[in-house]
Design a protein around this motif. Structure first.
Motif, PDB file in Angstrom:
ATOM      1  N   VAL A  53       0.839  -1.201   0.000  1.00 19.01           N
ATOM      2  CA  VAL A  53       0.000   0.000   0.000  1.00 19.01           C
ATOM      3  C   VAL A  53       0.876   1.253   0.000  1.00 19.01           C
ATOM      4  O   VAL A  53       0.586   2.238  -0.681  1.00 19.01           O
ATOM      5  CB  VAL A  53      -0.955  -0.012   1.219  1.00 19.01           C
ATOM      6  CG1 VAL A  53      -1.636   1.323   1.414  1.00 19.01           C
ATOM      7  CG2 VAL A  53      -1.973  -1.120   1.063  1.00 19.01           C
ATOM      8  N   TYR A  54       1.961   1.207   0.734  1.00 20.27           N
ATOM      9  CA  TYR A  54       2.839   2.373   0.870  1.00 20.27           C
ATOM     10  C   TYR A  54       3.546   2.717  -0.439  1.00 20.27           C
ATOM     11  O   TYR A  54       3.751   3.886  -0.744  1.00 20.27           O
ATOM     12  CB  TYR A  54       3.856   2.112   1.984  1.00 20.27           C
ATOM     13  CG  TYR A  54       4.641   3.317   2.389  1.00 20.27           C
ATOM     14  CD1 TYR A  54       4.061   4.333   3.138  1.00 20.27           C
ATOM     15  CD2 TYR A  54       5.974   3.461   2.021  1.00 20.27           C
ATOM     16  CE1 TYR A  54       4.782   5.441   3.516  1.00 20.27           C
ATOM     17  CE2 TYR A  54       6.706   4.566   2.388  1.00 20.27           C
ATOM     18  CZ  TYR A  54       6.103   5.563   3.138  1.00 20.27           C
ATOM     19  OH  TYR A  54       6.815   6.652   3.501  1.00 20.27           O
ATOM     20  N   VAL A  55       3.940   1.706  -1.210  1.00 11.58           N
ATOM     21  CA  VAL A  55       4.704   1.952  -2.441  1.00 11.58           C
ATOM     22  C   VAL A  55       3.879   1.684  -3.697  1.00 11.58           C
ATOM     23  O   VAL A  55       4.440   1.464  -4.764  1.00 11.58           O
ATOM     24  CB  VAL A  55       6.001   1.106  -2.474  1.00 11.58           C
ATOM     25  CG1 VAL A  55       6.919   1.492  -1.352  1.00 11.58           C
ATOM     26  CG2 VAL A  55       5.683  -0.366  -2.455  1.00 11.58           C
ATOM     27  N   ALA A  56       2.586   1.714  -3.580  1.00 12.01           N
ATOM     28  CA  ALA A  56       1.724   1.434  -4.733  1.00 12.01           C
ATOM     29  C   ALA A  56       1.986   2.435  -5.859  1.00 12.01           C
ATOM     30  O   ALA A  56       2.072   3.641  -5.625  1.00 12.01           O
ATOM     31  CB  ALA A  56       0.263   1.490  -4.320  1.00 12.01           C
ATOM     32  N   GLY A  57       2.141   1.927  -7.049  1.00 16.59           N
ATOM     33  CA  GLY A  57       2.338   2.771  -8.207  1.00 16.59           C
ATOM     34  C   GLY A  57       3.786   3.122  -8.489  1.00 16.59           C
ATOM     35  O   GLY A  57       4.083   3.739  -9.499  1.00 16.59           O
ATOM     36  N   GLU A  58       4.689   2.778  -7.601  1.00 18.54           N
ATOM     37  CA  GLU A  58       6.113   3.066  -7.811  1.00 18.54           C
ATOM     38  C   GLU A  58       6.723   2.010  -8.733  1.00 18.54           C
ATOM     39  O   GLU A  58       6.275   0.864  -8.751  1.00 18.54           O
ATOM     40  CB  GLU A  58       6.863   3.057  -6.477  1.00 18.54           C
ATOM     41  CG  GLU A  58       6.420   4.123  -5.513  1.00 18.54           C
ATOM     42  CD  GLU A  58       6.779   5.523  -5.982  1.00 18.54           C
ATOM     43  OE1 GLU A  58       7.841   5.690  -6.609  1.00 18.54           O
ATOM     44  OE2 GLU A  58       5.982   6.439  -5.738  1.00 18.54           O
TER      45      GLU A  58
END
Length: 108
Positions: A53-58
């Motif tokens: 969730v914290y690095v979503a889309g990275e």
């Protein structure tokens, strides 16, 4: 008053209830042994979900999620090793696992 006739006692019901009690005791023993690994697995999954969730889309977020899972696993191993060392250093019992030693120290 009615007289109690011991011949009318249901022996089969007593046997069935005894079997149920033995099954309940066995299930409790098995479930207690699976609680620790289950909580550990839950911790690993929650750490991976939090990282996802914290690095979503990275870019390359999968590597970070994998690293978070490995870090959680390492944290569990460090905590378990410390628990074993503390239990065995202060326990008079030899050749027992860490949880029985902890129970022994608590007086259970």
């Amino acid at each position: 008053m009615a007289d109690f006739n011991p011949e009318l006692k249901k022996v089969t019901l007593d046997k069935d209830l005894d079997k149920i009690v033995h099954v309940e005791a066995a299930v409790t023993t098995v479930a207690r042994g699976l609680a620790g690994p289950g909580l550990g697995l839950l911790f690993l999954i929650l750490a991976a979900i939090f990282a996802a969730v914290y690095v979503a889309g990275e870019p390359r977020a999968f590597i970070i999620v994998l690293a978070a899972g490995i870090g959680a696993y390492m944290a569990l191993n460090i905590g378990a090793k410390r628990c074993r060392q503390q239990c065995r250093s202060g326990c008079r019992l030899q050749g027992v696992d860490a949880w029985r030693c902890a129970d022994h120290r608590r007086g259970v």
